[in-house]
Write a protein that holds these residues in place. Structure first.
Motif, PDB file in Angstrom:
ATOM      1  N   TYR A  96      35.119   7.775 -82.887  1.00  0.00           N
ATOM      2  CA  TYR A  96      35.089   9.213 -82.685  1.00  0.00           C
ATOM      3  C   TYR A  96      33.989   9.565 -81.688  1.00  0.00           C
ATOM      4  O   TYR A  96      32.820   9.235 -81.889  1.00  0.00           O
ATOM      5  CB  TYR A  96      34.833   9.931 -84.015  1.00  0.00           C
ATOM      6  CG  TYR A  96      34.815  11.432 -83.883  1.00  0.00           C
ATOM      7  CD1 TYR A  96      35.992  12.144 -83.677  1.00  0.00           C
ATOM      8  CD2 TYR A  96      33.627  12.151 -83.945  1.00  0.00           C
ATOM      9  CE1 TYR A  96      35.985  13.523 -83.531  1.00  0.00           C
ATOM     10  CE2 TYR A  96      33.608  13.528 -83.808  1.00  0.00           C
ATOM     11  CZ  TYR A  96      34.790  14.208 -83.601  1.00  0.00           C
ATOM     12  OH  TYR A  96      34.775  15.570 -83.448  1.00  0.00           O
ATOM     13  N   LEU A  97      34.373  10.227 -80.594  1.00  0.00           N
ATOM     14  CA  LEU A  97      33.415  10.623 -79.573  1.00  0.00           C
ATOM     15  C   LEU A  97      32.841  11.988 -79.922  1.00  0.00           C
ATOM     16  O   LEU A  97      33.531  13.004 -79.884  1.00  0.00           O
ATOM     17  CB  LEU A  97      34.086  10.663 -78.196  1.00  0.00           C
ATOM     18  CG  LEU A  97      34.726   9.359 -77.728  1.00  0.00           C
ATOM     19  CD1 LEU A  97      35.167   9.490 -76.269  1.00  0.00           C
ATOM     20  CD2 LEU A  97      33.787   8.166 -77.898  1.00  0.00           C
ATOM     21  N   SER A  98      31.554  11.991 -80.268  1.00  0.00           N
ATOM     22  CA  SER A  98      30.857  13.199 -80.661  1.00  0.00           C
ATOM     23  C   SER A  98      29.814  13.545 -79.599  1.00  0.00           C
ATOM     24  O   SER A  98      29.939  13.138 -78.441  1.00  0.00           O
ATOM     25  CB  SER A  98      30.230  13.006 -82.051  1.00  0.00           C
ATOM     26  OG  SER A  98      29.681  14.206 -82.550  1.00  0.00           O
ATOM     27  N   THR A  99      28.788  14.259 -79.966  1.00  0.00           N
ATOM     28  CA  THR A  99      27.788  14.736 -79.017  1.00  0.00           C
ATOM     29  C   THR A  99      26.392  14.655 -79.613  1.00  0.00           C
ATOM     30  O   THR A  99      26.215  14.816 -80.830  1.00  0.00           O
ATOM     31  CB  THR A  99      28.080  16.195 -78.615  1.00  0.00           C
ATOM     32  OG1 THR A  99      26.958  16.728 -77.895  1.00  0.00           O
ATOM     33  CG2 THR A  99      28.307  17.078 -79.837  1.00  0.00           C
ATOM     34  N   VAL A 100      25.395  14.438 -78.759  1.00  0.00           N
ATOM     35  CA  VAL A 100      24.009  14.458 -79.219  1.00  0.00           C
ATOM     36  C   VAL A 100      23.567  15.871 -79.590  1.00  0.00           C
ATOM     37  O   VAL A 100      22.488  16.053 -80.172  1.00  0.00           O
ATOM     38  CB  VAL A 100      23.051  13.866 -78.161  1.00  0.00           C
ATOM     39  CG1 VAL A 100      23.309  12.392 -77.972  1.00  0.00           C
ATOM     40  CG2 VAL A 100      23.164  14.630 -76.836  1.00  0.00           C
ATOM     41  N   GLY A 101      24.398  16.857 -79.298  1.00  0.00           N
ATOM     42  CA  GLY A 101      24.095  18.216 -79.708  1.00  0.00           C
ATOM     43  C   GLY A 101      23.976  18.384 -81.214  1.00  0.00           C
ATOM     44  O   GLY A 101      23.403  19.374 -81.687  1.00  0.00           O
ATOM     45  N   VAL A 102      24.495  17.420 -81.991  1.00  0.00           N
ATOM     46  CA  VAL A 102      24.431  17.525 -83.454  1.00  0.00           C
ATOM     47  C   VAL A 102      22.997  17.505 -83.979  1.00  0.00           C
ATOM     48  O   VAL A 102      22.750  17.903 -85.120  1.00  0.00           O
ATOM     49  CB  VAL A 102      25.251  16.403 -84.127  1.00  0.00           C
ATOM     50  CG1 VAL A 102      26.723  16.525 -83.750  1.00  0.00           C
ATOM     51  CG2 VAL A 102      24.711  15.026 -83.777  1.00  0.00           C
ATOM     52  N   TYR A 103      22.034  17.061 -83.150  1.00  0.00           N
ATOM     53  CA  TYR A 103      20.647  16.979 -83.617  1.00  0.00           C
ATOM     54  C   TYR A 103      19.889  18.292 -83.469  1.00  0.00           C
ATOM     55  O   TYR A 103      18.804  18.444 -84.046  1.00  0.00           O
ATOM     56  CB  TYR A 103      19.898  15.885 -82.851  1.00  0.00           C
ATOM     57  CG  TYR A 103      20.415  14.504 -83.105  1.00  0.00           C
ATOM     58  CD1 TYR A 103      20.202  13.863 -84.319  1.00  0.00           C
ATOM     59  CD2 TYR A 103      21.139  13.820 -82.126  1.00  0.00           C
ATOM     60  CE1 TYR A 103      20.694  12.593 -84.563  1.00  0.00           C
ATOM     61  CE2 TYR A 103      21.628  12.544 -82.353  1.00  0.00           C
ATOM     62  CZ  TYR A 103      21.397  11.933 -83.565  1.00  0.00           C
ATOM     63  OH  TYR A 103      21.875  10.670 -83.794  1.00  0.00           O
ATOM     64  N   GLY A 104      20.405  19.230 -82.683  1.00  0.00           N
ATOM     65  CA  GLY A 104      19.701  20.477 -82.474  1.00  0.00           C
ATOM     66  C   GLY A 104      18.485  20.311 -81.582  1.00  0.00           C
ATOM     67  O   GLY A 104      18.322  19.310 -80.882  1.00  0.00           O
TER      68      GLY A 104
END
Length: 283
Positions: A96-104
């Motif tokens: 699943y390709l997600s994003t480093v944006g999940v860390y805030g």
């Protein structure tokens, strides 16, 4: 080995171009007949985001690897809602390709995969929900790749400068991690080859201010960089504003070790050097 793809975007198309020969069959879904024609001769079905055909669900259930790059929708995630049961009942490992944006936002501090997830925008909160839902459904069959800012052929500062679209926006202390699309392809392949799942940051070695990237590209092109623009004076789209809202330096050492990655482009300079040599941004 059969591959089923949900979301044939920029990164996935590059992966298929580089590693597609490793698969006996490549299937998946797209939303338009035009995109389907571009992806021939792969076994691609049309999916409008509502109800997939029974034959499409069968392909998903019979796949050895499912690669998901389609972003979540405003409501339920189409991939999870419509393909979750088929994939769960099958044998496939899911990347699943997600994003480093999940860390805030971390105000420029260094973070890694142990950093708690703290998404601030709705679209990134949806990413976290989908990561967690897939994890609860398939457990160790799931590999999550959290991507930095993606660039590569046709999508880079050289092209933006040549087109007159590049702006050197300065927000003091702001840095981003980036990742070349070829290194994303390598990370996907590393996740497929790995026997167990996990979540990894797929970013380059050097978080850097965005204005530095534009200036370096201009230097390669032998042109003057655009003037610096203070962040608070620039009219940005909501999407662009969301990128500048989060400031962090991201470590990639765990991904390198777990997935056996050797980045072809560990810094933005290495990536831009190669793109310029390949003719990107030339008139």
């Amino acid at each position: 080995m059969n591959l089923f793809v949900i979301g044939f975007g920029y990164s996935v198309q590059r992966f298929v171009a580089m590693h597609g020969s490793a698969f006996a069959r490549i299937g998946g879904t797209v939303r338009s007949a035009e995109t389907r024609a571009q992806l021939a001769p792969h076994d691609i079905d049309l999916f409008d985001g509502t109800v997939p055909a029974a034959a499409t669900l069968t392909k998903a259930a019979e796949a050895d690897v499912v690669l998901i790059s389609a972003p979540p929708g405003a409501g339920d995630d189409p991939a999870l809602t419509h393909f979750g049961d088929a994939i769960t009942s099958g044998r496939a490992r899911v990347v699943y390709l997600s994003t480093v944006g999940v860390y805030g936002d971390h105000q420029g501090a260094w973070i890694d995969e142990d950093t708690p997830l703290a998404p601030e925008q709705d679209r990134v909160q949806a990413r976290v929900r989908v990561e967690q839902q897939w994890k609860s459904r398939i457990g160790d069959r799931l590999a999550v790749l959290r991507l930095g800012g993606i660039y590569g052929p046709g999508r880079n500062a050289l092209v933006e400068l040549r087109a007159g679209r590049a702006r050197r926006i300065v927000k003091p202390g702001q840095v981003f991690n980036r990742i070349h699309v070829d290194d994303i392809a390598g990370a996907i392949w590393g996740a497929i080859r790995r026997e167990t799942g996990g979540a990894w940051n797929i970013v380059d070695d050097e978080p850097a201010p965005p204005q530095d990237v534009i200036a370096y590209a201009a230097k390669l092109m032998g042109i003057a960089p655009p003037p610096e623009l203070p962040f608070d004076t620039v009219d940005l789209s909501p999407m662009a504003k969301s990128f500048y809202a989060s400031n962090r330096r991201i470590r990639n050492s765990r991904a390198k070790q777990a997935l056996g990655l050797v980045f072809a482009y560990p810094t933005y300079r290495a990536g831009l050097d190669a793109l310029w040599a390949a003719g990107e941004g030339r008139s």
